[in-house]
Write an enzyme that holds these catalytic residues in place. Structure first.
Site, PDB file in Angstrom:
ATOM      1  N   ILE A  42       0.832  -1.214   0.000  1.00 46.26           N
ATOM      2  CA  ILE A  42       0.000   0.000   0.000  1.00 46.26           C
ATOM      3  C   ILE A  42       0.867   1.264   0.000  1.00 46.26           C
ATOM      4  O   ILE A  42       0.625   2.191  -0.791  1.00 46.26           O
ATOM      5  CB  ILE A  42      -0.969  -0.010   1.208  1.00 46.26           C
ATOM      6  CG1 ILE A  42      -1.944  -1.190   1.077  1.00 46.26           C
ATOM      7  CG2 ILE A  42      -1.717   1.308   1.321  1.00 46.26           C
ATOM      8  CD1 ILE A  42      -2.756  -1.492   2.327  1.00 46.26           C
ATOM      9  N   THR A  60      -4.162   5.468   7.248  1.00 50.22           N
ATOM     10  CA  THR A  60      -5.119   4.472   6.750  1.00 50.22           C
ATOM     11  C   THR A  60      -4.650   3.080   7.182  1.00 50.22           C
ATOM     12  O   THR A  60      -5.099   2.089   6.633  1.00 50.22           O
ATOM     13  CB  THR A  60      -5.218   4.504   5.207  1.00 50.22           C
ATOM     14  OG1 THR A  60      -3.900   4.343   4.673  1.00 50.22           O
ATOM     15  CG2 THR A  60      -5.844   5.778   4.702  1.00 50.22           C
ATOM     16  N   SER A  61      -3.726   3.029   8.161  1.00 57.98           N
ATOM     17  CA  SER A  61      -3.167   1.725   8.528  1.00 57.98           C
ATOM     18  C   SER A  61      -3.893   1.123   9.732  1.00 57.98           C
ATOM     19  O   SER A  61      -4.812   0.320   9.554  1.00 57.98           O
ATOM     20  CB  SER A  61      -1.670   1.842   8.766  1.00 57.98           C
ATOM     21  OG  SER A  61      -1.131   0.560   8.893  1.00 57.98           O
ATOM     22  N   ARG A  62      -3.489   1.490  10.922  1.00 54.77           N
ATOM     23  CA  ARG A  62      -4.166   1.023  12.124  1.00 54.77           C
ATOM     24  C   ARG A  62      -4.187   2.155  13.136  1.00 54.77           C
ATOM     25  O   ARG A  62      -3.188   2.868  13.299  1.00 54.77           O
ATOM     26  CB  ARG A  62      -3.461  -0.192  12.746  1.00 54.77           C
ATOM     27  CG  ARG A  62      -3.677  -1.500  12.000  1.00 54.77           C
ATOM     28  CD  ARG A  62      -5.106  -2.028  12.146  1.00 54.77           C
ATOM     29  NE  ARG A  62      -5.278  -3.284  11.434  1.00 54.77           N
ATOM     30  CZ  ARG A  62      -5.697  -3.408  10.173  1.00 54.77           C
ATOM     31  NH1 ARG A  62      -6.015  -2.330   9.478  1.00 54.77           N
ATOM     32  NH2 ARG A  62      -5.843  -4.590   9.628  1.00 54.77           N
ATOM     33  N   ASP A  73      -8.515   7.121   8.580  1.00 58.27           N
ATOM     34  CA  ASP A  73      -9.493   6.083   8.246  1.00 58.27           C
ATOM     35  C   ASP A  73      -9.614   5.078   9.387  1.00 58.27           C
ATOM     36  O   ASP A  73     -10.470   4.207   9.352  1.00 58.27           O
ATOM     37  CB  ASP A  73      -9.070   5.346   6.962  1.00 58.27           C
ATOM     38  CG  ASP A  73     -10.109   4.335   6.523  1.00 58.27           C
ATOM     39  OD1 ASP A  73     -11.298   4.720   6.409  1.00 58.27           O
ATOM     40  OD2 ASP A  73      -9.766   3.151   6.310  1.00 58.27           O
ATOM     41  N   GLU A 115     -11.555   2.070  17.625  1.00 61.10           N
ATOM     42  CA  GLU A 115     -12.641   1.950  16.634  1.00 61.10           C
ATOM     43  C   GLU A 115     -13.498   0.701  16.818  1.00 61.10           C
ATOM     44  O   GLU A 115     -14.666   0.674  16.426  1.00 61.10           O
ATOM     45  CB  GLU A 115     -12.062   1.970  15.207  1.00 61.10           C
ATOM     46  CG  GLU A 115     -11.241   0.732  14.864  1.00 61.10           C
ATOM     47  CD  GLU A 115     -10.679   0.763  13.437  1.00 61.10           C
ATOM     48  OE1 GLU A 115     -10.085   1.786  13.048  1.00 61.10           O
ATOM     49  OE2 GLU A 115     -10.840  -0.242  12.724  1.00 61.10           O
ATOM     50  N   HIS A 122     -12.934   3.251   8.628  1.00 59.06           N
ATOM     51  CA  HIS A 122     -12.181   2.080   8.165  1.00 59.06           C
ATOM     52  C   HIS A 122     -12.751   1.559   6.838  1.00 59.06           C
ATOM     53  O   HIS A 122     -13.106   0.383   6.698  1.00 59.06           O
ATOM     54  CB  HIS A 122     -12.184   0.969   9.234  1.00 59.06           C
ATOM     55  CG  HIS A 122     -11.016   0.029   9.119  1.00 59.06           C
ATOM     56  ND1 HIS A 122     -10.349  -0.466  10.198  1.00 59.06           N
ATOM     57  CD2 HIS A 122     -10.402  -0.497   8.034  1.00 59.06           C
ATOM     58  CE1 HIS A 122      -9.379  -1.275   9.786  1.00 59.06           C
ATOM     59  NE2 HIS A 122      -9.398  -1.298   8.474  1.00 59.06           N
ATOM     60  N   GLN A 123     -12.829   2.456   5.885  1.00 65.21           N
ATOM     61  CA  GLN A 123     -13.424   2.104   4.595  1.00 65.21           C
ATOM     62  C   GLN A 123     -12.416   2.164   3.444  1.00 65.21           C
ATOM     63  O   GLN A 123     -12.789   2.047   2.279  1.00 65.21           O
ATOM     64  CB  GLN A 123     -14.605   3.041   4.276  1.00 65.21           C
ATOM     65  CG  GLN A 123     -14.179   4.477   3.960  1.00 65.21           C
ATOM     66  CD  GLN A 123     -15.329   5.360   3.542  1.00 65.21           C
ATOM     67  OE1 GLN A 123     -16.170   5.718   4.352  1.00 65.21           O
ATOM     68  NE2 GLN A 123     -15.388   5.733   2.271  1.00 65.21           N
ATOM     69  N   ALA A 124     -11.130   2.323   3.788  1.00 62.44           N
ATOM     70  CA  ALA A 124     -10.141   2.526   2.728  1.00 62.44           C
ATOM     71  C   ALA A 124     -10.087   1.351   1.751  1.00 62.44           C
ATOM     72  O   ALA A 124      -9.801   1.529   0.571  1.00 62.44           O
ATOM     73  CB  ALA A 124      -8.761   2.790   3.326  1.00 62.44           C
ATOM     74  N   PHE A 125     -10.367   0.157   2.239  1.00 63.07           N
ATOM     75  CA  PHE A 125     -10.277  -1.047   1.390  1.00 63.07           C
ATOM     76  C   PHE A 125     -11.515  -1.218   0.509  1.00 63.07           C
ATOM     77  O   PHE A 125     -11.544  -2.142  -0.316  1.00 63.07           O
ATOM     78  CB  PHE A 125     -10.151  -2.298   2.280  1.00 63.07           C
ATOM     79  CG  PHE A 125     -11.409  -2.556   3.067  1.00 63.07           C
ATOM     80  CD1 PHE A 125     -11.678  -1.848   4.217  1.00 63.07           C
ATOM     81  CD2 PHE A 125     -12.348  -3.463   2.613  1.00 63.07           C
ATOM     82  CE1 PHE A 125     -12.857  -2.040   4.919  1.00 63.07           C
ATOM     83  CE2 PHE A 125     -13.541  -3.672   3.312  1.00 63.07           C
ATOM     84  CZ  PHE A 125     -13.785  -2.954   4.465  1.00 63.07           C
TER      85      PHE A 125
END
Ligand code: NAD
Length: 328
Positions: free
Chosen positions: A154, A231-233, A257, A262, A294-297
């Site tokens: 990524i 956008t990782s964790r 993200d 979360e 958490h919608q990056a994927f």
């Protein structure tokens, strides 16, 4: 084999159904895996987990007692599974190491651009008939210095996009990507990146070395006015320290993200309820902080890839007893 799928939602279920049927008897649950819902796996040989699930030692013991032999993770990250315990119990665990890295990298870019160019605020102003531009000034990315922490699948895709924008790209990763270096990316120490970068984007995994990597100490070393993208964790950033850095003007804007706590509410419908997480509410109160859940994927290509690799991991376990994506 019966496969119990936890934390399945409307967005991924059709892809998993297509990939798993008719070979597997798939049973879907929206609930996440916990000590109570572990019982749903009774009679199954495998469970398929998402990032919102937790497979700690106690839960793994329970799954083992129920006869679970395989855990197919529907994610690249595996920080939510106690791999040492899984190995002790002889429960195989595999992840989906690569599925459209572009999904996450492009979302990181979308968030960076949106927070920088104040896209959300501009829509809100237009909604109330305010067509002035006074609150909407951003900055050119061209010519800016962008730091990338983690240049795996990524991070590399993100770095390439930033190079294409005309940015100077600095990176930090224990393993170097020569192809990126040939494109002009330079590996530097974190301290050098903190001192020079106008934007820092996080793409390393969460582990004991990266937990709270971006803490108060790190923010204090950063160039004033930096924009942070994660956008990782969530737990890679100490949220309380980020809030202090926002208040101090060290961090000009943040695009997130993921959020460290979360799991308590992301992916769930909490309409009509008051959120109890004061830290998150504080973070949301900043006009210069953009948060997605958490919608990056979440692209068609990524969902199809996740489902296909999940099925492939189950197939390999069935035929060979191991899979190329095994984590132990
Ligand atoms: P990857 O394994 O391909 O790359 C991770 C890179 O980080 C590797 O090059 C590794 O060497 C590097 N790294 C490890 N420790 C480091 C450290 N201490 N400092 C700097 N670099 C370090 O993984 P990927 O597919 O690129 O995914 C990266 C992360 O993105 C995942 O671990 C996951 O947490 C996250 N992710 C988020 C979403 C989302 O929807 N938001 C989706 C997929 C993945």
């Amino acid at each position: 084999m019966k496969v119990v799928i936890y934390s399945s939602h409307g967005f991924d279920r059709p892809y998993l159904e297509t990939a798993l049927s008719p070979k597997y008897e798939s049973v879907f649950f929206e609930e996440k895996l916990d000590l109570h819902t572990a019982q749903y796996a009774d009679g199954a040989g495998a469970v398929a987990l998402f990032t919102s699930d937790t497979a700690n030692a106690a839960i793994l013991e329970q799954l083992h007692t129920l006869g679970i032999k395989y855990i197919a993770l529907r994610s690249a990250g595996y920080d939510h599974v106690d791999l040492v315990k899984a190995k002790q119990l002889n429960i195989r665990v595999a992840n989906v190491p690569a599925y459209s890295p572009y999904s996450v990298a492009e979302h990181a870019v979308a968030m960076l651009m949106a927070v920088n160019r104040k896209i959300v605020l501009s829509q809100k102003l237009m909604d109330i008939g305010d067509y002035r531009l006074d609150l909407l000034t951003g900055f050119d990315l061209f010519g800016k210095t962008v730091g990338v922490i983690g240049t795996g699948n990524i991070g590399a895709a993100f770095a390439r996009i930033m190079l294409g924008f005309g940015c100077t790209v600095l990176a930090n990763d224990p393993s170097k990507n020569e192809a990126l270096q040939n494109l002009g990316l330079q590996y530097v120490s974190l301290d050098e990146m903190y001192a020079r970068a106008d934007v820092i984007s996080v793409h390393c995994p969460l582990n004991e070395h990266t937990s709270y990597l971006l803490s108060g100490e790190a923010f204090d070393k950063m160039k004033k006015g930096v924009t942070i993208v994660n956008t990782s964790r969530g737990k890679i950033i100490d949220t309380a320290a980020l809030i202090k850095a926002l208040d101090a003007g060290i961090v000009q804007a943040a695009a997130l993200d993921v959020y460290e706590f979360e799991k308590a509410f992301f992916f769930h419908d909490l309409r009509g309820q008051r959120l109890q997480d004061e830290l998150f509410l504080r973070l949301r109160s900043y006009p210069n902080v953009l948060i997605t859940g958490h919608q990056a994927f979440l692209t068609k290509e990524a969902l199809a890839g996740i489902a296909a690799t999940t099925a492939g991991n189950l197939d390999s376990w069935g035929s060979a007893g191991s899979s190329e994506n095994d984590l132990w």
